[in-house]
Design an enzyme around this catalytic site. Structure first.
Site, PDB file in Angstrom:
ATOM      1  N   CYS A 112      -4.619   5.831  -0.928  1.00 46.28           N
ATOM      2  CA  CYS A 112      -5.645   5.389  -1.892  1.00 46.28           C
ATOM      3  C   CYS A 112      -5.664   3.885  -2.071  1.00 46.28           C
ATOM      4  O   CYS A 112      -6.590   3.349  -2.676  1.00 46.28           O
ATOM      5  CB  CYS A 112      -5.427   6.061  -3.237  1.00 46.28           C
ATOM      6  SG  CYS A 112      -5.420   7.833  -3.101  1.00 46.28           S
ATOM      7  N   HIS A 235      -8.555   2.122  -8.555  1.00 37.80           N
ATOM      8  CA  HIS A 235      -8.706   3.394  -7.848  1.00 37.80           C
ATOM      9  C   HIS A 235      -8.974   4.490  -8.872  1.00 37.80           C
ATOM     10  O   HIS A 235      -8.285   4.597  -9.894  1.00 37.80           O
ATOM     11  CB  HIS A 235      -7.429   3.688  -7.055  1.00 37.80           C
ATOM     12  CG  HIS A 235      -7.356   5.091  -6.542  1.00 37.80           C
ATOM     13  ND1 HIS A 235      -8.421   5.699  -5.912  1.00 37.80           N
ATOM     14  CD2 HIS A 235      -6.360   6.017  -6.590  1.00 37.80           C
ATOM     15  CE1 HIS A 235      -8.082   6.933  -5.588  1.00 37.80           C
ATOM     16  NE2 HIS A 235      -6.832   7.158  -5.983  1.00 37.80           N
ATOM     17  N   ASN A 264     -11.550  12.294  -7.178  1.00 38.32           N
ATOM     18  CA  ASN A 264     -10.701  11.303  -6.521  1.00 38.32           C
ATOM     19  C   ASN A 264     -11.067  11.276  -5.032  1.00 38.32           C
ATOM     20  O   ASN A 264     -10.834  12.247  -4.316  1.00 38.32           O
ATOM     21  CB  ASN A 264      -9.229  11.708  -6.728  1.00 38.32           C
ATOM     22  CG  ASN A 264      -8.256  10.775  -6.029  1.00 38.32           C
ATOM     23  OD1 ASN A 264      -8.623  10.013  -5.143  1.00 38.32           O
ATOM     24  ND2 ASN A 264      -6.997  10.853  -6.429  1.00 38.32           N
TER      25      ASN A 264
END
Ligand code: ACO
Length: 314
Positions: A112, A235, A264
């Protein structure tokens, strides 16, 4: 790491698959509920796609068009992803072909944090190569078990992209803080051909710590206060993680929150959040962006880079 080069972000684009999966859809097949997912993660729905390369190319094309940069002008394509279409070749090769680019291209995997790593790499090379397209693109549902409620409710597919161009302006100095602690790899991993396994509460705890510390480090190194940052784009792992980091940094006002409709999306989440900020009119004027990622590895990465609204076509 500190100064990595002089460059500005001049275009943003996003692409989401058509298929929407709501929390209620998931509650029909898993022991979960819309109320639990919304209250624990902030997610309402996510998208499911098939081709990483198609999504990446669509997002890149939008960013190039937004930046008024043609395919022949692009000097490099960097594609951050944890969920490529194949082991070999890199997904960026397919994207190069779809877009008809004549530059080099490679994939980068830092989970990520990948998009912020890719921005740091691009900022260091834009001066010699010319405009660089940086893409974050994921088909995360490919490595997520549909029967594991701890991950299935979180992950989604999508792509976002930016164009970076070199600059001579001191104001456009790009600062980056990149790191990894491989001793934490067991907290979140997927074996080759397998699905993600995650220790959610430990990932949560470390993500808040790493995201906050890394963002603070890059601000300190650059000698810039949070008040001088126009947008904080972390993020989008979980709205509670985003809020916790923003609160610790004193960035509640500048924070971009964009998890509700995408879930996500790992390396895609920061450029997707930037794209949402643009839709909301938060990128109308030049401003300093603080990008901050954390993820499997565990990796972390923060970068300070300026947004410069694209010039109108001549
Ligand atoms: N639906 C309903 N109940 C659930 C679900 C679900 N989907 N998932 C877990 N629960 C239950 C648990 O079983 C537990 O029940 P118990 O109390 O009876 O044992 C209870 O909810 C609380 O579980 P926790 O794990 O403590 O829940 P938490 O509030 O921590 O939320 C979550 C779990 C959402 C996974 C959270 O820990 C999180 O977001 N962690 C970080 C995840 C993340 O960001 N991962 C990705 C990093 S980026 C990347 O590389 C892709």
């Amino acid at each position: 790491m500190s100064k990595v080069g002089r460059a500005g972000v001049v275009g943003v684009g996003a692409a989401l698959p058509d298929t929407v999966i709501t929390n209620t859809d998931l509650a029909n097949i898993l022991d979960t509920s819309d109320v639990w997912i919304q209250s624990r993660t902030g997610i309402v729905e996510r998208r499911i796609g098939e081709s990483n390369a198609q999504l990446a190319a669509a997002a890149a094309l939008k960013a190039m068009s937004h930046a008024n940069v043609g395919r022949r002008d692009i000097g490099l394509l960097v594609l951050a992803t944890t969920s490529p279409d194949r082991h070999v070749p890199a997904t960026s090769a397919s994207v190069q072909d779809i877009l008809g680019l004549s530059c080099g291209a490679f994939d980068l995997n830092a989970a990520c944090s990948g998009f912020v790593y890719a921005v740091a790499v691009a900022a260091s090379m834009a001066g010699t190569l010319g405009p660089i397209v940086v893409v974050g693109s994921e088909i995360l549902t490919r490595i997520t078990s549909s029967t594991d409620r701890s991950t299935a409710v979180l992950m989604g597919d999508g792509a976002g992209a930016v164009v970076l161009v070199a600059s001579d302006d001191d104001e456009d100095e790009v600062w980056a803080d990149l790191g990894v602690d491989g001793s934490l790899e067991s907290l979140l991993y997927a074996e080759l051909g397998g699905h993600m396994k995650m220790n959610g509460s430990e990932v949560f705890r470390n993500a808040v710590r790493m995201g906050t510390e890394s963002a603070r480090r890059v601000l300190d190194e650059a000698g810039i206060s949070m008040a001088e940052v126009g947008l904080f784009v972390p993020h989008q792992a979980n709205s509670r993680i985003v809020d916790a980091i923003a609160h610790r940094l004193g960035a509640d006002r500048q924070c971009v929150r964009a998890i509700e409709k995408t879930g996500n999306t790992s390396a895609a989440s920061i450029p997707l959040a930037l794209s949402k900020a643009m839709e909301e009119g938060r990128l109308d004027h030049p401003k300093r962006l603080l990008l901050s990622g954390f993820g499997a590895g565990m990796t972390w990465a923060s970068a300070l880079v300026r947004w410069r609204p694209p010039e109108a076509p001549k």
